[in-house]
Design a protein around this motif. Structure first.
Motif, PDB file in Angstrom:
ATOM      1  N   ALA A 189       0.835  -1.206   0.000  1.00 26.42           N
ATOM      2  CA  ALA A 189       0.000   0.000   0.000  1.00 26.42           C
ATOM      3  C   ALA A 189       0.866   1.250   0.000  1.00 26.42           C
ATOM      4  CB  ALA A 189      -0.931  -0.004   1.213  1.00 26.42           C
ATOM      5  N   ALA A 190       1.949   1.248   0.782  1.00 24.96           N
ATOM      6  CA  ALA A 190       2.846   2.400   0.833  1.00 24.96           C
ATOM      7  C   ALA A 190       3.602   2.577  -0.477  1.00 24.96           C
ATOM      8  CB  ALA A 190       3.827   2.236   1.994  1.00 24.96           C
ATOM      9  N   ILE A 191       4.001   1.471  -1.100  1.00 32.01           N
ATOM     10  CA  ILE A 191       4.739   1.563  -2.371  1.00 32.01           C
ATOM     11  C   ILE A 191       3.855   2.141  -3.475  1.00 32.01           C
ATOM     12  CG2 ILE A 191       5.761   0.188  -4.219  1.00 32.01           C
ATOM     13  CD1 ILE A 191       6.838  -1.700  -2.045  1.00 32.01           C
ATOM     14  N   ILE A 192       2.638   1.631  -3.591  1.00 36.87           N
ATOM     15  CA  ILE A 192       1.744   2.070  -4.668  1.00 36.87           C
ATOM     16  C   ILE A 192       1.310   3.522  -4.471  1.00 36.87           C
ATOM     17  CG2 ILE A 192      -0.546   1.717  -5.679  1.00 36.87           C
ATOM     18  CD1 ILE A 192      -0.118  -1.299  -5.180  1.00 36.87           C
ATOM     19  N   SER A 193       0.906   3.860  -3.235  1.00 39.56           N
ATOM     20  CA  SER A 193       0.409   5.212  -2.981  1.00 39.56           C
ATOM     21  C   SER A 193       1.527   6.218  -2.775  1.00 39.56           C
ATOM     22  CB  SER A 193      -0.490   5.206  -1.736  1.00 39.56           C
ATOM     23  OG  SER A 193       0.257   4.860  -0.574  1.00 39.56           O
ATOM     24  N   GLY A 194       2.753   5.724  -2.502  1.00 42.47           N
ATOM     25  CA  GLY A 194       3.871   6.619  -2.234  1.00 42.47           C
ATOM     26  C   GLY A 194       4.753   6.846  -3.453  1.00 42.47           C
ATOM     27  N   PRO A 195       5.883   6.142  -3.566  1.00 40.10           N
ATOM     28  CA  PRO A 195       6.820   6.411  -4.674  1.00 40.10           C
ATOM     29  C   PRO A 195       6.216   6.230  -6.064  1.00 40.10           C
ATOM     30  CG  PRO A 195       7.853   5.073  -2.972  1.00 40.10           C
ATOM     31  CD  PRO A 195       6.413   5.159  -2.613  1.00 40.10           C
ATOM     32  N   LEU A 196       5.436   5.170  -6.269  1.00 39.72           N
ATOM     33  CA  LEU A 196       4.915   4.929  -7.619  1.00 39.72           C
ATOM     34  C   LEU A 196       3.943   6.020  -8.043  1.00 39.72           C
ATOM     35  CD1 LEU A 196       4.392   1.043  -7.686  1.00 39.72           C
ATOM     36  CD2 LEU A 196       6.384   2.399  -8.380  1.00 39.72           C
ATOM     37  N   TYR A 197       2.983   6.343  -7.173  1.00 42.45           N
ATOM     38  CA  TYR A 197       2.025   7.389  -7.559  1.00 42.45           C
ATOM     39  C   TYR A 197       2.694   8.759  -7.615  1.00 42.45           C
ATOM     40  CZ  TYR A 197      -2.065  10.353  -7.795  1.00 42.45           C
ATOM     41  OH  TYR A 197      -2.986  11.291  -8.194  1.00 42.45           O
ATOM     42  N   VAL A 428      -6.267  11.140  -3.693  1.00 41.02           N
ATOM     43  CA  VAL A 428      -5.973   9.952  -4.501  1.00 41.02           C
ATOM     44  C   VAL A 428      -5.054   9.008  -3.738  1.00 41.02           C
ATOM     45  CG1 VAL A 428      -4.949   9.111  -6.641  1.00 41.02           C
ATOM     46  CG2 VAL A 428      -6.340  11.185  -6.667  1.00 41.02           C
ATOM     47  N   ILE A 429      -4.092   9.553  -3.010  1.00 43.03           N
ATOM     48  CA  ILE A 429      -3.215   8.709  -2.189  1.00 43.03           C
ATOM     49  C   ILE A 429      -4.030   7.899  -1.194  1.00 43.03           C
ATOM     50  CG2 ILE A 429      -1.564   8.838  -0.268  1.00 43.03           C
ATOM     51  CD1 ILE A 429      -0.122  11.044  -1.842  1.00 43.03           C
ATOM     52  N   GLU A 430      -4.970   8.544  -0.508  1.00 39.96           N
ATOM     53  CA  GLU A 430      -5.816   7.842   0.456  1.00 39.96           C
ATOM     54  C   GLU A 430      -6.656   6.761  -0.215  1.00 39.96           C
ATOM     55  OE1 GLU A 430      -6.234   9.137   4.330  1.00 39.96           O
ATOM     56  OE2 GLU A 430      -4.378   8.634   3.299  1.00 39.96           O
ATOM     57  N   THR A 431      -7.165   7.057  -1.399  1.00 40.24           N
ATOM     58  CA  THR A 431      -7.967   6.072  -2.130  1.00 40.24           C
ATOM     59  C   THR A 431      -7.113   4.879  -2.547  1.00 40.24           C
ATOM     60  OG1 THR A 431      -9.413   7.835  -2.941  1.00 40.24           O
ATOM     61  CG2 THR A 431      -9.486   5.726  -4.105  1.00 40.24           C
ATOM     62  N   LEU A 432      -5.901   5.136  -3.006  1.00 42.12           N
ATOM     63  CA  LEU A 432      -5.000   4.034  -3.371  1.00 42.12           C
ATOM     64  C   LEU A 432      -4.661   3.173  -2.158  1.00 42.12           C
ATOM     65  CD1 LEU A 432      -2.560   5.878  -5.812  1.00 42.12           C
ATOM     66  CD2 LEU A 432      -4.260   4.130  -6.407  1.00 42.12           C
ATOM     67  N   ILE A 433      -4.468   3.802  -1.003  1.00 38.13           N
ATOM     68  CA  ILE A 433      -4.191   3.039   0.217  1.00 38.13           C
ATOM     69  C   ILE A 433      -5.365   2.124   0.540  1.00 38.13           C
ATOM     70  CG2 ILE A 433      -3.860   3.238   2.714  1.00 38.13           C
ATOM     71  CD1 ILE A 433      -2.375   5.870   2.179  1.00 38.13           C
ATOM     72  N   GLY A 434      -6.579   2.660   0.446  1.00 37.46           N
ATOM     73  CA  GLY A 434      -7.764   1.864   0.770  1.00 37.46           C
ATOM     74  C   GLY A 434      -8.010   0.730  -0.209  1.00 37.46           C
ATOM     75  N   LEU A 435      -7.835   0.989  -1.495  1.00 39.55           N
ATOM     76  CA  LEU A 435      -8.063  -0.055  -2.499  1.00 39.55           C
ATOM     77  C   LEU A 435      -6.987  -1.128  -2.443  1.00 39.55           C
ATOM     78  CD1 LEU A 435      -9.169   2.140  -5.547  1.00 39.55           C
ATOM     79  CD2 LEU A 435     -10.616   0.699  -4.092  1.00 39.55           C
ATOM     80  N   THR A 436      -5.738  -0.704  -2.274  1.00 37.41           N
ATOM     81  CA  THR A 436      -4.658  -1.692  -2.163  1.00 37.41           C
ATOM     82  C   THR A 436      -4.837  -2.541  -0.916  1.00 37.41           C
ATOM     83  OG1 THR A 436      -3.145  -0.137  -3.246  1.00 37.41           O
ATOM     84  CG2 THR A 436      -2.162  -2.008  -2.096  1.00 37.41           C
ATOM     85  N   GLY A 437      -5.227  -1.903   0.193  1.00 35.17           N
ATOM     86  CA  GLY A 437      -5.459  -2.655   1.427  1.00 35.17           C
ATOM     87  C   GLY A 437      -6.566  -3.680   1.270  1.00 35.17           C
ATOM     88  N   LEU A 438      -7.655  -3.286   0.619  1.00 33.45           N
ATOM     89  CA  LEU A 438      -8.749  -4.235   0.386  1.00 33.45           C
ATOM     90  C   LEU A 438      -8.279  -5.389  -0.485  1.00 33.45           C
ATOM     91  CD1 LEU A 438     -11.727  -5.101   0.504  1.00 33.45           C
ATOM     92  CD2 LEU A 438     -12.125  -3.629  -1.495  1.00 33.45           C
ATOM     93  N   GLY A 439      -7.562  -5.072  -1.542  1.00 29.16           N
ATOM     94  CA  GLY A 439      -7.067  -6.135  -2.415  1.00 29.16           C
ATOM     95  C   GLY A 439      -6.154  -7.102  -1.689  1.00 29.16           C
TER      96      GLY A 439
END
Length: 449
Positions: A189-197, A428-439
């Protein structure tokens, strides 16, 4: 009570909470208390039972997590006062180098976020991001957004943060399992919402986004490295409670063992004991060894506890709200309906938490209210890991980063962004964290964990 009536009362009660917090601007504790009392009366409970159910629910929750949150806050305060966060940032960035500074800032956010709340961690680390951006000549957002994302990830998924601890108590999860499963969910979740995004969105924002804020901090003087605690001792202090709780959890899952060492590990692995020992350790490693007097350490300990009063009352009210749902029979009716409709419990928890997040803004309120509704349903034999349920609730509770969330405005004002720019970054960062966490929760559930 019919399922339709139970659902109606639950929806109305949640609507009352949202209305009182958002429109009337009442304190969340008072809003939850009023909604709980009205819910009890609407369900036909006697007055004495309404009050006793709320008291029991609030007392049970606070009895399990109040001391954990307080001890974790003391430890975080020592990290702030001693400059331990500065030391971690300087060391990690120097090792990673300028080309990987976004990844370094993500790691810094994950480490520091274990011991401090999001607001405190943001206040501590963003000035460092200004300094690092200036030294490396990188755009401010390239440095600041990954640490912001990482702090939010840890706040939503890892103990001893309030929302995670509340859900842990409500779902009767194991703290050791929650730590390692939370780490498994937190890292991607941190990788996707952090450096990648960050690498995706920063080039697409105006070139001057954040420039005004960066220029205002251009004269900041970094702390003298010689006055900071060592990296090794700081990292050891931060990770000590996690190691103790993981050890205690591992021993518990090994079954009954009569050995004295196993009993000792079970004792120190308790969340209260582990964090208590870690707090005492921080007084020495980050306090006395750095020249702080006993009086200064005491003052810091007392100072950090004051702001917790409102938070703990809100958490207790969330427990009372959940107890009211159970005592009134509403939760049983909803549970039976959920069982019959075969609603996946992880999705239900995530969706309810996401809806509450949009409605009230606060992730902690969203987690506490959702846990009060979902916990009785879990008791009807869904076979879902309680630790995954905690993480799914946390994933929903961080979704969207709406404008009624205080974090939205804190990020906007500190980084000097416009409202649309804040939406494209923070929201968007918060949304990515939530979606990645659910996945990740669904994947771990599919793997049988």
């Amino acid at each position: 009570m019919s399922v339709g009536m139970a659902l109606l009362l639950a929806v109305v009660a949640i609507g009352v909470v949202v209305f009182l917090i958002e429109r009337v601007k009442l304190n969340p504790f008072l809003s939850l208390f009023i909604a709980s009392v009205l819910l009890g009366f609407a369900a036909g409970m006697p007055a004495t039972r309404v009050v006793s159910a709320f008291e029991t629910g609030a007392g049970d929750v606070l009895g399990q997590i109040a001391s954990v949150i307080a001890l974790g806050t003391m430890m975080g305060k020592m990290l702030e006062v001693s400059g331990g966060a500065d030391r971690i940032a300087m060391t990690v960035v120097s090792v990673a180098g300028a080309r990987r500074v976004d990844w370094a800032m993500m790691l810094i956010g994950l480490l520091v976020g274990l011991s401090v709340f999001f607001t405190v961690g943001f206040v501590i680390l963003v000035p460092l991001a200004f300094s690092i951006a200036r030294q490396t000549r990188m755009p401010l957002l390239h440095v600041a957004l990954p640490v912001t994302a990482a702090l939010s990830v840890v706040q939503g998924y890892m103990p001893p943060h309030p929302g995670a601890m509340f859900a842990l108590a409500a779902y009767h999860a194991d703290v050791g399992r929650l730590i390692w499963m939370g780490a498994v969910v937190s890292v991607p979740a941190a990788i996707i919402s952090g450096p990648l995004y960050t690498r995706f969105i920063v080039p697409r924002l105006p070139a001057d986004a954040g420039a005004a804020a960066a220029s205002q901090h251009g004269r900041d003087t970094p702390r003298d490295p010689a006055a900071l605690p060592g990296f090794g001792i700081t990292l050891f202090t931060i990770l000590a409670p996690m190691v103790l709780m993981l050890a205690g959890s591992a021993v518990r899952f090994m079954g009954p063992i009569g050995d004295g060492w196993a009993a000792a590990l079970r004792f120190v692995g308790d969340a209260n004991v582990g964090l208590g020992l870690a707090a005492l350790l921080s007084f020495w490693t980050l306090g006395l060894r750095r020249g702080l007097t006993k009086e200064k350490i005491l003052a810091c300990s007392n100072e950090c506890l004051g702001p917790l009063a409102s938070l703990l009352l809100m958490i207790g009210a969330g427990g009372g709200f959940g107890a009211e749902l159970m005592a009134s029979g509403i939760s049983d009716a909803i549970a039976h309906a959920a069982v019959e409709m075969h609603v996946p419990l992880l999705l239900l928890a995530w969706g309810l938490a996401a809806g509450m997040r949009v409605a009230v803004g606060s992730a902690t309120v969203a987690m506490s209210t959702t846990a009060g509704i979902v916990a009785p349903i879990m008791a009807h034999g869904h076979g879902v890991s309680p630790e995954l349920l905690v993480l799914a609730t946390g994933a929903g509770a961080v979704m969207f980063g709406p404008m009624n969330d205080s974090g939205f405005w804190q990020v906007r004002d500190t980084l000097g962004l416009s409202v649309p720019q804040t939406a494209w970054t923070w929201s968007v960062i918060e949304t990515l964290i939530g979606l990645t966490g659910l996945g990740m929760c669904l994947l771990l559930g599919w793997c049988g964990l």
